[in-house]
Design a protein around this motif. Structure first.
Motif, PDB file in Angstrom:
ATOM      1  N   ASN A   1       0.810  -1.300   0.135  1.00 43.24           N
ATOM      2  CA  ASN A   1      -0.051  -0.064  -0.107  1.00 43.24           C
ATOM      3  C   ASN A   1       0.892   1.440  -0.275  1.00 43.24           C
ATOM      4  N   GLU A   2       0.190   2.266  -0.392  1.00 39.47           N
ATOM      5  CA  GLU A   2       1.103   3.556  -0.291  1.00 39.47           C
ATOM      6  C   GLU A   2       1.573   3.821   1.100  1.00 39.47           C
TER       7      GLU A   2
ATOM      8  N   ASN B   1       2.819   5.816   4.439  1.00 37.03           N
ATOM      9  CA  ASN B   1       2.493   6.770   5.155  1.00 37.03           C
ATOM     10  C   ASN B   1       2.693   6.729   6.670  1.00 37.03           C
TER      11      ASN B   1
ATOM     12  N   SER C   1      -4.460   3.062  -0.596  1.00 36.40           N
ATOM     13  CA  SER C   1      -4.202   3.004  -1.973  1.00 36.40           C
ATOM     14  C   SER C   1      -2.982   2.265  -2.320  1.00 36.40           C
ATOM     15  N   ARG C   2      -2.863   1.783  -3.419  1.00 32.17           N
ATOM     16  CA  ARG C   2      -1.831   0.962  -3.888  1.00 32.17           C
ATOM     17  C   ARG C   2      -0.420   1.669  -3.970  1.00 32.17           C
ATOM     18  N   ALA C   3       0.656   1.247  -3.638  1.00 33.51           N
ATOM     19  CA  ALA C   3       1.963   1.899  -3.848  1.00 33.51           C
ATOM     20  C   ALA C   3       2.094   1.969  -5.406  1.00 33.51           C
TER      21      ALA C   3
ATOM     22  N   THR D   1       5.205   7.539  -9.531  1.00 33.71           N
ATOM     23  CA  THR D   1       5.658   6.221  -9.645  1.00 33.71           C
ATOM     24  C   THR D   1       5.254   5.611 -10.624  1.00 33.71           C
TER      25      THR D   1
END
Length: 299
Positions: free
Chosen positions: A70-71, A73, A80-82, A236
């Motif tokens: 995941n993104e 943080n 949210s996906r990375a 990304t």
């Protein structure tokens, strides 16, 4: 003294705004128009590949996100996906751009269910209105090659750091962060199921932040405080696109050296492969001496 500090503050603000303008390339970010995704140096090499003797039929069913990340943080949970979930679209786009479209004929497989349903609708409509005289649809193309793989790794905060300094209440600092995206892809023979080529590429993603500040007493009872700065983060999805572009380029080079396919200009192609191996510091790929394994267009 106040005028001197004001000039410093103005200079810091001007530098920050100039940097933001150079990053965005626009005077007013709110009026930014959509643009075609810019080409990377890898993309330019991919598009300028010399043509082969004949195009190769290839299909891409999926190119998924296999990282499970995941993104990142540090403060809250983000779901949210990375990395992008549209890897298959990037792979198809890269195949289409290889050699300005002269290397691969990409057969639609990502939306295969929709395509088959539409063909069934056409057949049913023709049969209803034309009866036994209904015109048949031409056969669909089949691919001799499959492109498999996906986004196999995302490593966040590989390198982090910063530097800063203050003097008499005036200073600034810079912080940076480095992430990496890894893409793996392989080409599989439809006839035999053999893996013909396998390539792994890695792209570094950088984030940089710059801050400047002033904290100064301009008189006994008057305090001047000012801050400015900007942050730039490399998208990304563009890093994934560049990694896939390089993967397709390396796949072509690997296939040429393994005698699976070749350039129309054999001598020029051999020089291009040698240049790629020396520039990327890649060891030589195993050579397939069996000429019957050379990929040919489907009959």
């Amino acid at each position: 003294m106040f005028l001197r500090i004001a000039r410093i503050v103005g200079l810091c603000a001007t530098l920050a705004l100039s940097a933001c303008a150079s990053v965005s390339g626009l005077k007013d970010p709110l009026e930014q128009a959509p643009t075609i995704t810019p080409s990377s140096p890898t993309s330019l090499n991919l598009e300028n590949l010399p043509p082969p003797p004949h195009k190769l039929d290839i299909a891409v069913y999926a190119f998924p996100d296999l990282t499970g990340k995941n993104e990142p943080n540090a403060n809250i949970a983000v779901f949210s996906r990375a990395v992008t979930q549209g890897g298959a679209d990037f792979a198809v786009d890269a195949l289409q751009r290889a050699g300005h479209g002269r290397w691969f004929t990409v057969d639609e497989r990502i939306g295969l269910n929709s395509l088959l349903q539409e063909r069934q609708l056409v057949r049913a409509t023709r049969s209803e209105f034309e009866g036994d005289d209904a015109r048949p649809l031409p056969p669909m193309r089949f691919a001799g090659l499959l492109l498999e793989g996906g986004i196999i790794a995302f490593d966040g905060n590989v390198v982090t750091g910063g530097v800063g300094a203050n003097f008499l209440g005036i200073g600034g600092n810079v912080q940076y962060q480095q992430d990496t995206v890894t893409v793996g892809m392989r080409v599989v023979s439809v006839q035999t199921g053999e893996i013909l080529t396998s390539v792994t590429t890695t792209k570094t993603v950088y984030s940089v932040g710059l801050d400047a500040n002033v904290y100064k007493f301009v008189s006994i009872d008057q305090l001047l405080q000012s801050e400015t700065g900007f942050t730039r983060t490399e998208p990304t999805q563009l890093a994934v696109r560049q990694a896939i572009d390089l993967g397709i380029y390396a796949t072509v080079m690997q296939g040429v050296q393994r005698r699976l396919w070749n350039f129309a200009d054999v001598e020029g192609g051999r020089a291009l492969v040698d240049d790629f191996l020396s520039r990327e510091k890649v060891t030589s790929f195993p050579v397939m001496s069996d000429a019957s394994r050379q990929v040919k267009p489907p009959s």
